[in-house]
Scaffold this motif. Structure first.
Motif, PDB file in Angstrom:
ATOM      1  N   HIS A 297      66.085  41.443   0.140  1.00 10.21           N
ATOM      2  CA  HIS A 297      64.893  41.179  -0.674  1.00 10.21           C
ATOM      3  C   HIS A 297      63.908  42.346  -0.624  1.00 10.21           C
ATOM      4  O   HIS A 297      63.243  42.647  -1.614  1.00 10.21           O
TER       5      HIS A 297
ATOM      6  N   VAL B 110      63.912  37.179  -6.783  1.00  9.95           N
ATOM      7  CA  VAL B 110      64.443  36.417  -5.645  1.00  9.95           C
ATOM      8  C   VAL B 110      65.139  35.151  -6.140  1.00  9.95           C
ATOM      9  O   VAL B 110      66.256  34.830  -5.713  1.00  9.95           O
ATOM     10  N   TYR B 111      64.486  34.445  -7.060  1.00 12.82           N
ATOM     11  CA  TYR B 111      65.105  33.223  -7.583  1.00 12.82           C
ATOM     12  C   TYR B 111      66.356  33.534  -8.402  1.00 12.82           C
ATOM     13  O   TYR B 111      67.363  32.829  -8.316  1.00 12.82           O
TER      14      TYR B 111
ATOM     15  N   ALA C  12      69.357  34.522  -6.240  1.00 11.81           N
ATOM     16  CA  ALA C  12      69.868  33.409  -5.440  1.00 11.81           C
ATOM     17  C   ALA C  12      71.002  32.685  -6.152  1.00 11.81           C
ATOM     18  O   ALA C  12      71.829  32.031  -5.505  1.00 11.81           O
TER      19      ALA C  12
ATOM     20  N   VAL D 151      66.688  31.575  -0.905  1.00 12.29           N
ATOM     21  CA  VAL D 151      65.247  31.657  -1.171  1.00 12.29           C
ATOM     22  C   VAL D 151      64.535  31.287   0.127  1.00 12.29           C
ATOM     23  O   VAL D 151      64.544  30.129   0.542  1.00 12.29           O
TER      24      VAL D 151
ATOM     25  N   GLY E  28      57.226  26.535  -6.591  1.00  9.63           N
ATOM     26  CA  GLY E  28      58.611  26.843  -6.231  1.00  9.63           C
ATOM     27  C   GLY E  28      59.597  25.895  -6.885  1.00  9.63           C
ATOM     28  O   GLY E  28      59.566  25.674  -8.101  1.00  9.63           O
TER      29      GLY E  28
ATOM     30  N   ALA F  36      61.804  30.069 -11.186  1.00  6.64           N
ATOM     31  CA  ALA F  36      61.513  28.952 -10.293  1.00  6.64           C
ATOM     32  C   ALA F  36      61.250  27.680 -11.096  1.00  6.64           C
ATOM     33  O   ALA F  36      61.749  26.599 -10.756  1.00  6.64           O
TER      34      ALA F  36
END
Length: 238
Positions: free
Chosen positions: A21, A43-44, A47, A54, A85, A109
């Motif tokens: 990350h 990041v989302y 994943a 996450v 989130g 998200a």
């Protein structure tokens, strides 16, 4: 039959995930806010549907908000989950009877949260704390903020605290859950909050009602100090 992972194994996995990350632009807190916003979305996206990738996604509501909701049912009042989130805390608010709105700066998200809870009464939306629309200002009886402030660089803390406070109706309640620290020198992100930063809410027309400090033990053995704070906004506030 698979064996449970040891704390050492979990710590190694966490460090590997953090390294990955950190390599994404904005991952070490560098760059401007636009870069940081794009990092959350990345990041989302990377994943690829695996919430274990996450770091902050626990797929369950936080214990302090559940305990508070036990004695504070919504009965049709309005609530907002800031930086929602994947939606677990927002769903808890809605389940307790609040007419709930939830926003996150990451479109990925919000898309993921909607897929997790396809029949949810929660109004999920993409919003930016630094560019809030007028319909959210002074609009909520309860505002819940969990871990958003600590994900934003310390030099921007004052602005984000003012933005969160602006969402609470006069006579309303702000619930804040954060990692905390006593160290002036902090490495991040995330950057745990100092007492002086938590007290900044009292400087923007909010009165501290209750503060609960506790230490959370993570599966990898880390001991992480937390604070759960309940602020009230005077009914005469404007």
């Amino acid at each position: 039959m698979s064996r449970a992972k040891t704390p050492e194994h979990l710590r190694a996995e966490r460090e590997a995930l953090r390294t990955r990350h950190d390599a994404i632009p904005g991952g070490t807190g560098d760059g401007d806010w636009e870069t940081r916003k794009n990092w959350f979305d990345a990041v989302y996206e990377t994943a690829a549907g695996d919430a274990g990738q996450v770091p902050w996604a626990e797929l369950r509501p936080k214990a302090p908000i559940l305990k508070w909701l036990d004695s504070h049912p919504g009965r049709g009042k309005t609530a907002l989950d800031v930086g929602c989130g994947l939606g677990d805390n927002a769903e808890a608010l809605a389940g307790a009877g609040y007419e709930t709105t939830a926003f996150d700066v990451s479109p990925k998200a919000i898309e993921w949260a909607k897929k997790r809870f396809p029949n949810s009464p929660v109004a999920y939306r993409v919003e930016d704390l630094f560019a809030l629309p007028e319909d959210l200002i002074l609009a909520f009886d309860v505002v819940y903020e969990c871990y958003t402030i600590q994900a934003i660089a310390p030099e921007q803390r004052s602005d984000v605290i003012k933005a969160i406070a602006s969402l609470v109706k006069p006579g309303g309640t702000l619930l804040v859950l954060q990692r905390t620290t006593t160290e002036a020198e902090r490495s991040g992100p995330p950057w745990p909050l100092l007492d002086s930063e938590l007290s900044a809410f009292s400087e923007v027309d909010l009165k501290l009602h209750i503060r609960q400090d506790y230490t959370e033990t993570r599966p990898d053995g880390r001991q992480i100090p937390h604070s759960f704070l309940i602020y009230e906004k005077p009914a005469s506030s404007s």
